[in-house]
Write a protein that holds these residues in place. Structure first.
Motif, short mmCIF file in Angstrom:
data_model
loop_
_atom_site.label_atom_id
_atom_site.label_comp_id
_atom_site.label_asym_id
_atom_site.label_seq_id
_atom_site.Cartn_x
_atom_site.Cartn_y
_atom_site.Cartn_z
N ILE A 104 61.15 -11.69 22.41
CA ILE A 104 60.20 -11.73 21.29
C ILE A 104 59.10 -10.69 21.50
CG2 ILE A 104 58.62 -13.46 22.30
CD1 ILE A 104 58.58 -14.82 19.49
N ASN A 105 58.55 -10.26 20.39
CA ASN A 105 57.36 -9.39 20.43
C ASN A 105 56.19 -10.12 21.07
OD1 ASN A 105 58.06 -7.87 17.39
ND2 ASN A 105 57.46 -6.75 19.19
N ASN A 106 55.44 -9.43 21.85
CA ASN A 106 54.25 -10.03 22.46
C ASN A 106 54.56 -11.28 23.27
OD1 ASN A 106 52.48 -8.10 21.23
ND2 ASN A 106 52.71 -9.24 19.30
N GLY A 107 55.74 -11.31 23.82
CA GLY A 107 56.09 -12.42 24.71
C GLY A 107 55.83 -12.01 26.15
N GLY A 108 56.69 -12.48 27.01
CA GLY A 108 56.65 -12.02 28.39
C GLY A 108 55.66 -12.74 29.27
N GLY A 109 55.40 -12.12 30.40
CA GLY A 109 54.59 -12.76 31.42
C GLY A 109 55.44 -13.77 32.16
N ASP A 110 54.81 -14.78 32.70
CA ASP A 110 55.56 -15.81 33.42
C ASP A 110 55.46 -17.13 32.67
OD1 ASP A 110 56.74 -14.62 35.83
OD2 ASP A 110 54.66 -14.04 36.25
N ALA A 111 56.36 -18.03 33.01
CA ALA A 111 56.36 -19.35 32.37
C ALA A 111 55.03 -20.05 32.64
CB ALA A 111 57.52 -20.18 32.92
N ALA A 112 54.53 -20.76 31.65
CA ALA A 112 53.26 -21.48 31.82
C ALA A 112 53.43 -22.58 32.87
CB ALA A 112 52.84 -22.10 30.48
N TRP B 287 62.45 -19.19 42.22
CA TRP B 287 63.41 -19.13 41.11
C TRP B 287 63.50 -17.70 40.58
CZ3 TRP B 287 62.10 -17.24 36.33
CH2 TRP B 287 63.20 -17.13 35.44
N LYS B 288 62.30 -17.08 40.38
CA LYS B 288 62.26 -15.73 39.80
C LYS B 288 62.90 -14.70 40.74
CE LYS B 288 59.21 -12.37 37.60
NZ LYS B 288 57.85 -12.07 37.10
N ALA B 289 62.64 -14.83 42.04
CA ALA B 289 63.22 -13.90 43.01
C ALA B 289 64.75 -13.98 42.96
CB ALA B 289 62.72 -14.23 44.41
N ASP B 290 65.26 -15.17 42.77
CA ASP B 290 66.71 -15.36 42.69
C ASP B 290 67.26 -14.75 41.40
OD1 ASP B 290 69.23 -16.53 43.61
OD2 ASP B 290 69.00 -18.01 42.01
N PHE B 291 66.61 -15.03 40.28
CA PHE B 291 67.08 -14.52 38.98
C PHE B 291 67.08 -12.99 38.99
CE2 PHE B 291 66.79 -13.39 34.49
CZ PHE B 291 67.64 -14.31 33.88
N VAL B 292 65.97 -12.40 39.47
CA VAL B 292 65.85 -10.93 39.51
C VAL B 292 66.85 -10.35 40.52
CG1 VAL B 292 64.31 -9.03 40.16
CG2 VAL B 292 63.46 -10.90 38.72
N GLY B 293 67.00 -11.03 41.65
CA GLY B 293 67.94 -10.57 42.68
C GLY B 293 69.37 -10.50 42.14
N ILE C 197 64.83 -4.68 34.16
CA ILE C 197 64.60 -6.11 34.42
C ILE C 197 63.11 -6.44 34.24
CG2 ILE C 197 64.69 -7.94 36.18
CD1 ILE C 197 67.25 -6.56 37.26
N ASP C 198 62.24 -5.53 34.68
CA ASP C 198 60.79 -5.71 34.43
C ASP C 198 60.52 -5.75 32.92
OD1 ASP C 198 60.19 -5.75 37.10
OD2 ASP C 198 59.54 -3.64 37.19
N ALA C 199 61.18 -4.83 32.19
CA ALA C 199 60.99 -4.79 30.73
C ALA C 199 61.49 -6.09 30.10
CB ALA C 199 61.72 -3.59 30.13
N PHE C 200 62.62 -6.58 30.56
CA PHE C 200 63.14 -7.85 30.05
C PHE C 200 62.10 -8.95 30.23
CE2 PHE C 200 65.20 -11.93 30.95
CZ PHE C 200 65.92 -12.14 29.79
N PHE C 201 61.54 -9.03 31.42
CA PHE C 201 60.54 -10.08 31.69
C PHE C 201 59.27 -9.90 30.85
CE2 PHE C 201 63.09 -11.77 35.06
CZ PHE C 201 62.63 -13.08 35.21
N ALA C 202 59.00 -8.66 30.45
CA ALA C 202 57.80 -8.40 29.65
C ALA C 202 57.97 -8.84 28.20
CB ALA C 202 57.45 -6.91 29.70
#
Ligand SMILES: [Fe+2]
Length: 203
Positions: free
Chosen positions: A88-96, A115-121, A184-189
């Motif tokens: 989504i537009n203006n989404g991203g960051g980390d889960a609340a 969890w994030k280290a595993d997903f990104v790995g 992957i950084d862009a995906f998370f953003a």
């Protein structure tokens, strides 16, 4: 068995993402539409074989080949819908921190960061495929999985809650093949954590 096209390509109102160009998105939507078309075409072809109520001996090789391709086309269609659906537009960051997803990640991995280290790995693994974070509806645990192509590695009965395409077509117009970490950084953003939360909640 359906005898007419059962699926229609869904429209995704996505543009101006961070680090994923509109050109990439347009090309990617077209690829997705190809999977929808092929899923319908295969379904129709297989229905033709079954029209007389049986699979005749001489039809078996063609019937088998098309049936094997069903998993590829179906998952290619469905996984792209999950993928575009969690951007989504203006989404991203980390889960609340107070989200159900965050808490499920903590429960399953000890911490959200793990969890994030595993997903990104998994996303950085060599090969053509997907990374999927699933929720097991039976015990509410999350687990991350590598999917080869579209169909090898999906866990039956689990619910995909975060889906990342790591086929090179997902980023090749924006990054070099060796720059997958930047993608992957862009995906998370651009993650729609609301969409992820809804999936976790309804699973
Ligand atoms: Fe894709």
């Amino acid at each position: 068995m359906h005898t007419s096209a059962p699926y229609q390509a869904q429209p995704f109102n996505l543009s101006s993402l961070r680090g994923i160009s509109n050109q990439t998105l347009e090309m990617h939507f077209k690829l997705y539409e190809g999977y929808v078309k092929e899923t319908n075409r295969l379904t129709e072809k297989l229905a033709e074989f079954l029209k007389d109520g049986q699979v005749d001996q001489e039809e078996t090789p063609a019937y088998s080949e098309l049936t094997r391709r069903l998993g590829f086309e179906y998952n290619g269609m469905v996984l792209h819908e999950y993928y575009f659906g969690n951007l989504i537009n203006n989404g991203g960051g980390d889960a609340a921190h107070d989200s159900v997803f965050y808490q499920a990640a903590q429960l399953s991995f000890g911490s959200y960061e793990t969890w994030k280290a595993d997903f990104v790995g998994i996303g950085k693994m060599r090969g053509v495929g997907w990374v999927i974070c699933y929720k097991n509806p039976a015990n509410d645990y999350l687990s991350n999985h590598w999917i080869t192509l579209h169909e090898v590695g999906n866990v039956a009965g689990f619910t995909p809650v975060l889906v990342m395409d790591v086929w090179e077509h997902a980023f090749l117009l924006d990054y070099k093949p060796v720059e997958r970490p930047k993608y992957i950084d862009a995906f998370f953003a651009n993650i729609s954590w609301n969409a992820v939360e809804e999936r976790v909640f309804s699973a």
